[in-house]
Motif scaffolding. Structure first.
Motif, PDB file in Angstrom:
ATOM      1  N   GLY A  67       1.016  -0.770   0.051  1.00 42.71           N
ATOM      2  CA  GLY A  67       0.174   0.359   0.273  1.00 42.71           C
ATOM      3  C   GLY A  67       0.788   1.211   0.060  1.00 42.71           C
ATOM      4  N   GLY A  68       0.270   2.315  -0.080  1.00 46.91           N
ATOM      5  CA  GLY A  68       0.915   3.835  -0.111  1.00 46.91           C
ATOM      6  C   GLY A  68       1.613   3.806   0.673  1.00 46.91           C
ATOM      7  N   PRO A  69       1.095   3.956   2.454  1.00 44.66           N
ATOM      8  CA  PRO A  69       1.662   4.275   3.303  1.00 44.66           C
ATOM      9  C   PRO A  69       3.223   3.444   3.313  1.00 44.66           C
ATOM     10  N   TRP A  70       2.882   2.017   3.189  1.00 45.08           N
ATOM     11  CA  TRP A  70       3.900   0.974   3.329  1.00 45.08           C
ATOM     12  C   TRP A  70       5.062   1.530   1.773  1.00 45.08           C
ATOM     13  N   THR A  71       5.081   1.484   1.097  1.00 48.72           N
ATOM     14  CA  THR A  71       5.393   2.403   0.269  1.00 48.72           C
ATOM     15  C   THR A  71       5.966   3.504   0.863  1.00 48.72           C
ATOM     16  N   ARG A  72       6.005   4.199   0.951  1.00 47.03           N
ATOM     17  CA  ARG A  72       6.316   5.494   1.631  1.00 47.03           C
ATOM     18  C   ARG A  72       7.180   4.991   2.990  1.00 47.03           C
ATOM     19  N   ILE A  73       6.922   4.884   3.250  1.00 47.74           N
ATOM     20  CA  ILE A  73       8.096   4.182   4.470  1.00 47.74           C
ATOM     21  C   ILE A  73       9.462   2.631   4.053  1.00 47.74           C
ATOM     22  N   LEU A  74       8.983   2.208   3.368  1.00 44.42           N
ATOM     23  CA  LEU A  74      10.189   1.080   2.722  1.00 44.42           C
ATOM     24  C   LEU A  74      10.379   2.475   2.088  1.00 44.42           C
TER      25      LEU A  74
END
Lengths: 213, 300
Positions: free
Chosen positions: A51-58
């Motif tokens: 998902g978007g937030p995980w992409t942003r985090i990773l």
């Protein structure tokens, strides 16, 4: 793959190969997650990362990991990637290069002019991506910088990401194009004919080395 | 949820139109903040807290009236107090209610990479849809007014919604309802502009010859406007930007360069493919191996 086998010349040791593939896999993850946020048409790629937030985090953590891994690799490859006079001649004859007319090219050492240019392109891109990436890493750093600097960081990050992706596409294609190259990075060895054809100066260095041993 | 309002005219990171069949046929909305009528009572701040169920952390005194000291994810509007000594040597207390300006051309929406995390309704309200927010903070870089604030806890951005929930059912925003002096009024953009002009005529007749309306054209106009005594010097009002616009850096970052770059990436790969088909791979054959073998044998 050892020196006594005349059919095989070692090109990359196990440590270098593992290091290369760590960088390569990190790059693929970074390109996919970066492109996901680069253009709306590719936002679906965020699904690969949870998902978007995980992409942003990773993305930034993988980025730091890749920079560190590439730093190790570049220390190993640095000396052989210094540009020499013959590399510029090689680069000027790029028409012969792409048309597979290697007989018209100057002798090449361990790396040819194109590989060396790629090496420095990657270094410049990674340095700029790291610095601009810190500027736009909202969770930890953006708050310390002026908004104009963050905007510049966002633009620079997109630009150097774009340059790096194009450069790596060329790199991957070169591996597909020049047969025997992929094996050099997966298994570590090349045939004497491959070395003689594509990197003759290096071939002579290596053969002399074997004879002396 | 937001799309079902059927009046979404802009949606972040979206290339096709959103449901927008319900237009704002009675006119777009605007909130007019008359700084010349404001007494700095902070009723608007309290009303905003109440309606939106927000409670900011209790901070510490920073030596001025601004309280809290800055906008935050819990404080979507804030009175900013500026002490200005005019050329006559008199002190003027310029109080401005800060918050989202609801730009007609919103920089936050332009910068947002997440589809539907920021929308603009037909009535002009720019609204964050936190369920789609990924927490990258690009909207903060995109905003010409330094408005969005990211929560340290949930990593979502928040800002004034212009009480889109109230406006949707025909109510005015909470701050407007609470203002005791009528310094904040709400209506169609047309009515508010007209009302502002009446106010400006009045102000000019009373010696404020630079009085004017702040509705900056650089962002296509805003749906939150100010009447200023010194419209020629908006910076006096705690740094209200003189000529706000979406930064050219953001324009370049989010503009035509993106599809072009994507095309260039695809073209690079396509050229590789065509090279392979047209010219073909570079292979090592037996002749090369023989040549190598001869040279190996020759080497002393």
């Amino acid at each position: 793959m050892n020196a006594r086998d005349p059919e095989r010349i070692e090109r990359y040791g196990a440590a270098t190969r593992i290091n290369h593939w760590i960088v390569a896999i990190s790059f693929v993850l970074l390109a996919l997650s970066g492109l996901a946020l680069f253009h709306p048409a590719l936002f679906w790629l965020t699904n690969l990362f949870g998902g978007g937030p995980w992409t942003r985090i990773l993305h930034p953590f993988i980025g730091c990991f890749m920079v560190a891994a590439f730093l190790l690799l570049s220390v190993k490859l640095w000396r052989d990637n210094m540009l020499q006079q013959r590399d510029w001649i090689w680069l000027r004859k790029i028409g012969d290069v792409v048309n597979n007319r290697e007989q018209n090219l100057p002798e090449v050492g361990r790396y040819n002019g194109g590989q060396k240019i790629l090496f420095f392109t990657i270094i410049v891109c990674l340095a700029c991506l790291l610095l601009s990436g810190i500027l736009i890493w909202r969770q930890y750093f953006s708050g310390y910088f002026s908004v104009d600097l963050v905007r510049l960081g966002a633009l620079a990050h997109a630009f150097f990401g774009f340059v790096l992706i194009c450069a790596i596409i060329v790199h991957i294609y070169a591996g597909i194009w020049v047969k025997g190259s992929i094996r050099a990075m997966t298994r570590g060895w090349v045939t004497p004919g491959w070395a003689w054809k594509h990197h003759r100066a290096w071939f002579r260095e290596v053969t002399r080395g074997i004879q002396q041993r | 949820m937001p799309l079902q309002s059927l009046d979404v005219v802009r949606r972040s990171a979206t290339t096709l139109p959103s449901p927008e069949v319900r237009g704002a046929h009675t006119g777009q909305v605007a909130k007019l903040i008359d700084t010349t009528k404001c007494i700095g009572c902070k009723a608007c701040q309290v009303a905003c807290m109440e309606w939106n169920d927000l409670r900011d952390e209790i901070g510490t005194c920073t030596g001025h009236y601004d309280n809290p000291a800055d906008l935050s994810e819990h404080s979507w509007t804030l009175m900013r107090y500026a002490e200005y000594e005019n050329p006559k040597g008199d002190l003027e207390w310029l109080i401005r209610k800060d918050g989202c300006m609801h730009c007609e051309d919103p920089g936050c929406l332009k910068a947002c990479p997440s589809p539907g995390a920021i929308v603009q309704y037909a009535n002009g309200i720019v609204d964050f849809q936190e369920e789609n927010c990924i927490g990258c903070g690009y909207c903060i870089a995109g905003c010409p007014f330094d408005i969005p604030r990211i929560s340290k806890k949930d990593k979502k951005v928040y800002k004034c919604t212009l009480c889109s929930d109230r406006v949707a059912v025909g109510l005015e925003p909470a701050c407007v309802k609470a203002c005791p002096t009528g310094a904040i009024v709400f209506g169609t953009k047309e009515d508010m502009t007209q009302h502002a002009q009446e106010r400006i005529v009045d102000l000019k007749s009373r010696g404020f010859d630079q009085a004017g309306l702040y509705d900056p054209a650089g962002v296509g106009g805003t749906h939150v406007m100010y009447v200023l005594h010194h419209a020629d010097q908006p910076l006096l009002y705690s740094g209200l930007p003189e000529k706000p616009r979406i930064s050219p850096t953001v324009g370049l970052w989010k503009g035509v360069t993106k599809p072009l770059a994507l095309f260039a990436i695809a073209a690079t790969a396509a050229i590789g493919f065509l090279h392979y088909i047209g010219i073909g791979p570079n292979e090592t054959d037996e002749q090369d191996e023989d040549a190598a073998r001869r040279e190996q044998e020759k080497t002393p």
